[in-house]
Design a protein around this motif. Structure first.
Motif, PDB file in Angstrom:
ATOM      1  N   ILE A 178       0.839  -1.193   0.000  1.00 41.50           N
ATOM      2  CA  ILE A 178       0.000   0.000   0.000  1.00 41.50           C
ATOM      3  C   ILE A 178       0.874   1.243   0.000  1.00 41.50           C
ATOM      4  N   ASP A 181       2.389   1.775  -3.299  1.00 40.43           N
ATOM      5  CA  ASP A 181       1.399   2.247  -4.262  1.00 40.43           C
ATOM      6  C   ASP A 181       1.162   3.738  -4.129  1.00 40.43           C
ATOM      7  N   ILE A 182       0.928   4.148  -2.880  1.00 35.93           N
ATOM      8  CA  ILE A 182       0.628   5.562  -2.682  1.00 35.93           C
ATOM      9  C   ILE A 182       1.818   6.400  -3.101  1.00 35.93           C
ATOM     10  N   SER A 184       4.147   5.681  -5.229  1.00 32.18           N
ATOM     11  CA  SER A 184       4.345   5.778  -6.672  1.00 32.18           C
ATOM     12  C   SER A 184       3.234   6.551  -7.341  1.00 32.18           C
ATOM     13  N   SER A 185       2.038   6.487  -6.786  1.00 28.42           N
ATOM     14  CA  SER A 185       0.971   7.260  -7.434  1.00 28.42           C
ATOM     15  C   SER A 185       1.260   8.740  -7.318  1.00 28.42           C
ATOM     16  N   VAL A 188       3.954   9.438  -9.820  1.00 29.46           N
ATOM     17  CA  VAL A 188       3.413   9.486 -11.186  1.00 29.46           C
ATOM     18  C   VAL A 188       2.657  10.786 -11.400  1.00 29.46           C
ATOM     19  N   LEU A 189       1.882  11.148 -10.389  1.00 31.77           N
ATOM     20  CA  LEU A 189       1.110  12.388 -10.519  1.00 31.77           C
ATOM     21  C   LEU A 189       2.038  13.583 -10.686  1.00 31.77           C
ATOM     22  N   PHE A 192       3.413  13.658 -14.159  1.00 30.15           N
ATOM     23  CA  PHE A 192       2.464  14.170 -15.160  1.00 30.15           C
ATOM     24  C   PHE A 192       2.180  15.647 -14.956  1.00 30.15           C
TER      25      PHE A 192
ATOM     26  N   TRP B 120      -6.463  -4.630  -3.226  1.00 32.74           N
ATOM     27  CA  TRP B 120      -6.482  -3.175  -3.374  1.00 32.74           C
ATOM     28  C   TRP B 120      -5.162  -2.692  -3.979  1.00 32.74           C
ATOM     29  N   ALA B 121      -4.082  -3.244  -3.436  1.00 33.37           N
ATOM     30  CA  ALA B 121      -2.771  -2.816  -3.908  1.00 33.37           C
ATOM     31  C   ALA B 121      -2.604  -3.129  -5.386  1.00 33.37           C
ATOM     32  N   GLU B 124      -4.517  -0.689  -7.494  1.00 35.47           N
ATOM     33  CA  GLU B 124      -3.758   0.554  -7.611  1.00 35.47           C
ATOM     34  C   GLU B 124      -2.634   0.377  -8.627  1.00 35.47           C
ATOM     35  N   LEU B 128      -1.579   2.662 -12.027  1.00 37.05           N
ATOM     36  CA  LEU B 128      -0.288   3.255 -12.352  1.00 37.05           C
ATOM     37  C   LEU B 128       0.226   2.772 -13.697  1.00 37.05           C
ATOM     38  N   LEU B 143      -2.470  13.526 -22.491  1.00 35.84           N
ATOM     39  CA  LEU B 143      -1.973  13.998 -21.203  1.00 35.84           C
ATOM     40  C   LEU B 143      -3.140  14.341 -20.289  1.00 35.84           C
ATOM     41  N   TRP B 147      -3.920  12.444 -16.873  1.00 32.22           N
ATOM     42  CA  TRP B 147      -3.923  13.180 -15.602  1.00 32.22           C
ATOM     43  C   TRP B 147      -5.241  12.937 -14.862  1.00 32.22           C
ATOM     44  N   VAL B 150      -5.431   9.228 -13.641  1.00 30.74           N
ATOM     45  CA  VAL B 150      -4.617   8.887 -12.478  1.00 30.74           C
ATOM     46  C   VAL B 150      -5.128   9.614 -11.243  1.00 30.74           C
TER      47      VAL B 150
END
Lengths: 213, 334, 303, 671
Positions: A178, A181-182, A184-185, A188-189, A192, B120-121, B124, B128, B143, B147, B150
């Motif tokens: 978890i 994931d958070i 990397s999210s 990633v955000l 971008f 869940w993981a 996610e 990604l 893009l 955006w 995500v």
């Protein structure tokens, strides 16, 4: 001591509601990270080394240092420090937001209080729910996508608080996943976000309304 | 075997990333999908066997896994022609393929995991990896789509996580909770129904973006529209599956309790609203890919309705999913 | 058989009586009673001229027209004494549809000539006979209601008239039958057989192109049809009067004669309706028929 | 499954059509159909004449559990009707499709023949399968195969549009059937026709639908089947699909396919447990309206096939009147009414399949030789195609219900039932029966009006415009199939008892104790036959008299009497279809929608320029209910399509609102 952290945390929500400066937002999210670290330390009854490292990585390093740093760089590169919108307008809006924040916190408190659940830490739960709802509300009232990202982090913080409030005991592997994931999210955000900064002239969401029906 | 598969995945992904020769690259992906079919077969032989504490291939998961590996194979082949036709650069192809492998693996993980947290993981993880796949064309619209995708996915996934946390609140009263499906299902009757309801509500909302149903369908539609057509097809088939499976796991776990009727009502509301809005957009939208995206949203709504209908509905839902995928795949690829 | 005979007698005197009545009323001397038949006989001996546009439909139509009326006459009974040659439950349906068959053929034979005038006549004839159909069926329904039987013979046999409401009903029915007859036979007020302008004719314009034998058949058929409806009226009126067989037979012919004179009177003193009022007039008949139908409810004390 | 093996083999061997060259496709389809007819007619004969009901299991049993296939009397009747019309249709197709062989490629022809054969199989199966799921599957097959047949000429853009319109409307009907069957399954445990009886008497039914549960559940089925059958206001597909299809297909569709809707209604009715009165009155009223509306709309049509299509609605109405009366008869235990109503209705199913296919074949022949269906450009065809004209005339006479043809017999039965029950009923019933009588009479009158127009304008008079190719008489195969139909039409008219016997068996399924009524009726109908015979005899005698007379006198030919004016071409001032219907149109303005485009002369115009006159008719029910309804739905749907704004902020409000709303609803115990 932990109650104090929670109260400060709720205070940051008010500040966020009022703030018009991106810098402030970034600072506040960093402060929230530190607060969470404090809360987590106080709440961790059996101190497991791996667990401690995880918590440390998640709150202090990731939420408190890396993310604010990244956001600083981005805002600098995209030359955004003060939000573009008219200041007085923002003030009025901010004032409304304060009332709404108060309402949300109050209702969350009432809700968590009414649950009468022995295993529930009411103070954390209140803060958690308020943070989540306020996060979504921040996103809806703001146009700047850096603030969107920060608001997302506020929601994340709320979730973290909730995990503490319910004393969740996920298996370690899951916890790590978890966390990853958070992490990397957000990465990633930010990547971008950076791209958007390059592609478009500014990072307002008005630019991003091409896809609609 | 799971570990071996994970290692194969990582190696294949890495190879695909670093080998910049297109044909070899495609070859790696196709080989990987073949591997995953073999893996699928292996798991079929070990059905209902708990592996690594958290992995357990059950019948439903295996069916979906089979769909993933077979569709994954065809999509890989199709992507090869797509890339050749569009004259993609080596870099684009290798990034795409590398991430594609991870995407498939994450989807496989969703179907195989026996633990809510792990599932869940993995979901996610699909966000990604999916993000990179959507951002294939590297233009403004892509893009924007990525955006939004995500970002909204991240928010929704936190909502789903909140749902899991609420579940753990509900589970506090009972002892020994490890978030395995079976143990939750066994203990659900003793749990506080209010918390279960809240939990289900958050989970439904959180995973709705993956399944592409109301209330968070919007970004899903954009993503399907902007991604290359093989990926769009995969999104509206296997990713929809993953979302459905996630919702259905919770539904199945809670279905023995007093809130089943309530869950049916919620599913009906969601399903009907999805069908209504998708129908509304189907009339208005002219873009072929978006029409397909909305139609798969409509089908997702129908699937939820079928689940809400009860016993015979499950079979109907399952059949519908399977048929829908083949058709949808065909349309998107066309 | 007796009814067939009486209808033939009626048909024999019918056209002559009408023309005599009309002549007398307009102060003329008038022809002999069999003058129309002398004309017809002459026609039957004559040669024919056919339009080159026509086909065999035009040639067989008069035959079928006549056959349909003859077939219909077979079903008419003689009061409560003798049933028609053929009698079965629902024979009046056969009666009505048989007549319709003849009419169908006459209409298409008019269209066969390809003339604008005849097409117009055909169209009007078709429209009027279509509109009059409901009225006829409602009248019959009321008789069926009153008697409880569904063949001509039984209907008229079991047709009891007890009080003044019943007589009122009979009066309405007779009125309706007279009007229906006039419409079916293309008489005033819907159509005037003596008009001389093609644009205002209905039936006559349909047979403009018929000549010789065919025309003769059509005219005989017209007379037969008239007498047939007269017989129907007679059947409605005679049984309730409880006359003997011979007297009834006499009454039958007398009623036919009276009917013919009535028609003569009406044609002398009345002008034709404007063409656009015809449909309304015919539909009104259906309304009046409905009143008759309701009267039956009073008579049978259903309400 | 055992006894039906030949049928499955035949179904599968329809693929052979794809393998043979164009010239043999017809032969092989004909062979397939002929063999199937042999088998199924034998089965149907067993059921109808010997009371032996063949039973088996459907191949779908593997999926949907045991689902039987039964050829009972009702199925047998429909099988025989289907067999005959499909056979004549296929015979007719040989000639009709000859010219298409050159223009259409092999695959299109294959698909056409394959769909035709499969339409046949699916219709057979519709009448035989009993399981609900099986039924829905074959029902859908029927829709799809007929759809493929309708769009045969899909190069013309209208036709594809019509076809899709047809497909959509059929699926609306399918939805209703599905709902109906699901309810059946819900109430009785199994989704099938056989369990319908249980469903109609189950307590759940009355809990869900109230005390008139039978009526409401029936209504769902009625809408589903009624769309196929073409009752108003569910008929909107019919006037478009029939003209679009090739004529042999229109013949089959109008002749038998829409009867499958009637079959469904009848099948459901056999299981009805109560509410006969309500259902009967409902069907009666809908049918009267259908009958009147269908024929009223038919009169104003310019398109020959569209005219015939509206007549299908009319005839479905007549069939429905029969069925409705039968039900009222059951409800009031009035056996004569029940027997005569059902008997008339069921016989009319057969009759309509005959004369309607005959008329469509005739219309097809006309279209084939003139390439137009527009009434106002036809005329005088009796000279170039006399045989077609005779057959068309025969069909026209039969459809108007004139003796001595078949249409009269069925209408006679219905009329008899009505008249017989008039005096024994109470006021309301009497008025209803009177309504039935009057409307039947009016329908008859209007039909005569319509077909004198259709026949007169198309075949009689002189040609209204020049045809590029001189019209020629239809092909031998086309005439032969018409001859087959015509023979049966006359046979039913003259020897009705031959056909009433099997029909009484079918009626026995609805009315158990009506045997003596039927015996009486047969006596009556034999009288009808006798009088028809006399009628024909009189005609023959008169004909010979006339012939004798004509041989002695001079017979001349000349132009038509033109009121003394011979200057113009007589064809110019001939009555046209439009002028023929004009006074009628004035009368029926409130019901029949029609418009004319014409500019009248103004005072300043001394030398008037050329003028044109165009008239259109439109279906008011279709305009007001279907089209406006769809427009309204589209508009409403447009209002729903507001969520996809393109702003992330909005996207995140939805889940928040969704969660809060549902949470509130839960707190308030609403869900």
């Amino acid at each position: 001591m932990s109650s104090l952290f929670v109260i400060i945390f709720l205070g940051t929500l008010f500040y966020l509601a009022l703030s018009v400066n991106v810098k402030n937002y970034i600072n506040l999210i960093g402060i929230q990270g530190l607060l969470l670290f404090g809360i987590a330390i106080f709440e961790l009854h059996e101190l497991n080394v791996v667990h401690l490292i995880l918590i440390l990585a998640e709150t202090l390093i990731f939420k408190g240092i890396i993310v604010p740093g990244l956001l600083y760089r981005i805002s600098k590169r995209n030359k955004i420090s003060v939000l573009k919108n008219n200041k007085t307008h923002r003030k009025a809006k901010g004032f409304n937001m304060v009332i709404i924040t108060a309402l949300v916190i109050g209702l969350s408190f009432v809700f968590s209080h009414n649950q009468q659940d022995a295993h529930l830490e009411i103070q954390y739960f209140t803060a958690a729910i308020s943070a989540m709802i306020m996060g979504i509300l921040f996103i809806t009232v703001n146009k700047n996508i850096i603030i969107h990202l920060i608001s997302f982090l506020v929601i994340e913080n709320g979730i973290f608080l909730m995990a503490i409030a319910v004393g969740s005991n996920m298996p370690m592997l899951v916890n790590a996943a978890i966390l990853l994931d958070i992490f990397s999210s957000v990465l990633v955000l930010t990547v971008f976000l950076n791209r958007i900064g390059q592609f478009f002239q500014d990072v307002e969401t008005d630019q991003l309304t091409e896809l609609k029906d | 075997m799971i570990v071996l598969f994970a290692i194969v995945t990582l190696i294949a992904s890495g190879l695909a990333f670093f080998v910049r020769k297109q044909e070899i690259n495609h070859g790696i992906v196709i080989l990987f999908t073949l591997c995953s079919i073999a893996f699928n077969f292996y798991e079929y032989l070990h059905i209902d066997e708990v592996q690594l504490n958290m992995i357990k291939p059950d019948a439903l998961g295996l069916i979906f896994l089979a769909i993933i590996s077979v569709l994954g194979f065809f999509t890989a082949i199709h992507y090869r022609t797509y890339a050749n036709k569009k004259k993609e650069t080596d870099r684009t192809v290798s990034i795409h393929n590398s991430v594609y492998i991870l995407f498939l693996a994450a989807l496989a993980g969703v179907n195989l995991s026996n633990n809510f947290g792990l599932m869940w993981a993995f979901i996610e993880g699909t966000t990604l990896t999916g993000a990179v796949l959507i951002y294939h064309d590297r233009d403004k619209l892509a893009l924007e789509a990525v955006w939004k995708y995500v970002f909204v996915c991240s928010v929704s996934i936190t909502l789903a996580f909140a749902g899991i946390l609420f579940l753990s609140v509900a589970a506090q009263g009972t002892n020994s909770v490890d978030f395995q499906f079976d143990s939750i299902r066994a203990l659900a009757e003793q749990m506080n129904p209010t918390w279960l309801k809240v939990s289900f509500l958050f989970i439904l909302t959180g995973f709705s973006v993956k399944m592409g149903v109301f209330p968070m369908f919007n970004v899903d539609i954009d993503a399907k529209d902007m991604s290359p057509s093989p990926i769009g097809a995969l999104f509206s088939s296997v990713l929809l599956n993953a979302g459905f499976l996630a919702i259905f796991r919770f539904y199945a776990a809670f279905s023995g309790t007093s809130i089943q009727g309530w869950m049916h009502n919620v599913l009906i509301i969601t399903g009907v609203l999805s069908i209504l809005f998708s129908a509304a957009y189907l009339i208005r939208v002219k873009n072929y890919k978006r029409i397909l995206a909305y139609s798969s949203m409509e089908h997702a709504g129908l699937i939820l309705l079928a689940v809400a209908m009860g016993k015979a509905g499950y079979v109907a839902a399952l059949l519908h999913i399977i048929f829908h995928h083949w058709l949808n795949q065909a349309f998107f690829i066309k | 058989m007796i009814s067939l005979l009486l209808i033939f007698i009626g048909a024999l005197i019918f056209p002559g009586l009408i023309s005599i009545t009309k002549a007398k009323l307009s102060g003329k001397k008038g022809p002999g009673i069999f003058q129309p038949y002398k004309d017809i006989l002459r026609l039957l001996k004559k040669g024919s001229v056919y339009s080159s546009t026509t086909s065999f439909v035009f040639q067989v139509a008069p035959i079928i027209y006549m056959a349909s009326v003859l077939g219909a006459i077979l079903m008419i009974p003689f009061g409560n004494f003798k049933q028609g040659l053929i009698s079965f439950e629902g024979d009046f349906l056969m009666f009505a549809y048989m007549l319709a068959f003849g009419k169908f053929l006459m209409i298409i034979s008019a269209l066969d000539t390809g003339s604008g005038f005849e097409g117009m006549g055909a169209n009007r004839e078709a429209l009027y006979s279509m509109l009059v159909e409901p009225a006829f069926f409602i009248v019959l329904s009321s008789v069926v209601m009153l008697s409880g039987y569904t063949s001509f013979y039984e209907m008229f046999t079991h047709f009891h008239v007890e009080n003044y409401v019943s007589w009122l009903y009979v009066a309405i029915s007779v009125y309706l039958l007279i009007q229906i007859t006039l419409i079916e036979n293309s008489r005033l007020p819907v159509d005037d057989p003596k008009t001389h302008l093609e644009l205002t004719m209905v039936h006559e314009v349909m047979v403009l192109d018929n000549s010789g034998f065919d025309l003769g058949l059509i005219q005989i058929t017209g007379a037969l049809k008239f007498a047939m409806f007269g017989a129907l009226i007679g059947n409605l009126v005679i049984p309730p009067m409880h006359l003997g067989f011979e007297l009834s037979a006499l009454a039958f012919v007398v009623i036919q004669a009276l009917f013919a004179i009535t028609v003569g009177f009406m044609e002398s003193f009345r002008a034709r309706l404007k063409m656009i009022y015809n449909p309304q007039f015919i539909l009104t008949l259906s309304g009046i028929a409905l009143i008759a139908f309701f009267a039956v409810f009073f008579i049978t004390k259903t309400i | 499954m055992d006894s039906f093996v030949p049928l499955w083999v035949l179904c599968i061997s329809a693929i052979l059509i794809f393998t043979v060259p164009n010239n043999f496709k017809h032969t092989i389809s004909l062979a397939l159909v002929a063999i199937t007819i042999a088998f199924t007619s034998y089965w149907a004969g067993l059921a109808l004449f010997y009371g032996f009901e063949l039973q088996g299991l459907s191949p779908f049993s593997m999926i949907s559990g045991d689902s039987p296939i039964v050829v009972d009397k009702l199925s047998a009747f429909f099988i025989l009707v289907v067999n005959f019309t499909v056979l004549t249709g296929l015979l007719y197709a040989k000639g009709y499709l000859k010219s298409y062989l050159k223009t259409k490629n092999k695959h299109l022809m294959s698909i056409h023949y394959f769909s035709y054969v499969w339409l046949y199989f699916s219709m057979l199966l519709v009448t035989m399968v009993r399981g609900g799921l099986d039924f829905l599957i074959v029902w859908e097959l029927m829709t799809i195969s007929s759809f493929l047949l309708v769009i045969f000429d899909s190069e013309k853009e209208d036709i594809l549009k019509t076809g899709i319109n047809y497909l959509i409307q059929m699926h609306v009907g399918f939805l209703f059937l599905l709902v109906g069957f699901l309810f059946t399954g819900e109430f009785s445990g199994t989704i099938s026709f056989d369990s319908m009886g249980v469903a109609f008497s189950s307590n759940e039914l009355f809990e869900v639908f109230g005390s008139h549960g039978n009526f409401w559940l029936f209504l769902i089925f009625f809408i589903g089947f009624g769309i196929k059958a073409g009752f108003i206001p569910l008929h909107a597909w019919l006037p478009h699909a029939h003209p679009a299809a090739p004529s042999h297909v229109s013949g089959v569709m109008s002749g038998v396919m829409i009867k499958m809707g009637i079959y469904g209604i009848l099948r459901v009715l056999t299981h009805l447990q109560s509410d006969w009165m309500e259902v009967g009155v409902f069907i009666l009223i809908i049918s009267i309206l259908s009958g009147l509306y269908g024929v009223m709309m038919a009169i104003v049509q310019h398109d020959l096939k569209k005219l015939l299509a509206y007549h299908s609605i009319e005839n479905i109405g007549i069939i429905g009147i029969g069925i409705g009366l039968g039900l009222i008869g059951i409800a009031t235990e009035n056996h004569p009414l029940a027997v005569l109503g059902f008997g008339g209705g069921i016989l009319h199913i057969l009759n309509h399949s005959l004369f309607k296919s005959l008329l469509f074949y005739g219309a097809g022949s006309v279209y084939k030789s003139t390439h137009t269906r527009e009434l106002n450009s036809l005329g005088g065809l009796i000279k170039s195609m006399p045989k077609t004209a005779i057959f068309f005339l025969l069909g026209a006479l039969a459809i108007c219900g004139l003796p001595p043809f078949n249409g009269f017999v069925s209408e006679f039965l219905i009329y008899s039932g009505l008249f017989k029950s008039l005096s024994s009923a109470n006021l309301n019933m009497s008025l209803m029966f009177l309504g039935g009588i009057t409307s039947l009479a009016l329908i008859g009158g209007l039909a005569i009006f319509c077909f004198t127009k259709a026949f007169g304008v198309v075949f009689l008079g002189s040609a209204r415009c020049e045809f590029p190719i001189k019209p020629v008489e239809a092909d031998g195969s086309m005439l032969f199939s018409k001859l087959l139909v015509a023979v049966v039409i006359v046979m039913i008219g003259v020897l009705p008892n031959l056909f009433l016997q099997p029909i009484s068996e079918v009626v026995g399924m609805f009315v158990t104790s009506g045997g003596d009524v039927f015996a009486k009726t047969m006596h009556t109908t034999s009288q009808v036959g006798i009088i028809s015979g006399i009628f024909i005899l009189v005609i023959v005698v008169l004909y010979f008299m006339r012939k004798k007379q004509q041989s002695t006198v001079a017979v001349e030919y000349g132009p038509t009497w033109g009121c003394g004016y011979t200057g113009a071409d007589p064809a110019v001032h001939q009555y046209t279809a439009t002028s023929y219907a004009d006074n009628y149109k004035q009368l029926t303005k409130p019901v029949v929608g029609s418009e004319t485009e014409y500019k009248s002369f103004s005072e300043e115009e001394i030398f008037a320029p050329a003028r044109s006159f165009v008239s259109h008719s439109h279906d008011k029910i279709e305009d007001n209910i279907i089209n406006k309804g769809i427009a309204w739905i589209l508009k409403t749907m447009e209002r729903f399509a507001v969520l996809h704004t393109g702003k992330v902020q909005h996207y995140l409000i939805y889940p928040l609102v969704f969660i809060l709303t549902l949470f509130l609803l839960t707190l308030l115990n609403i869900i």
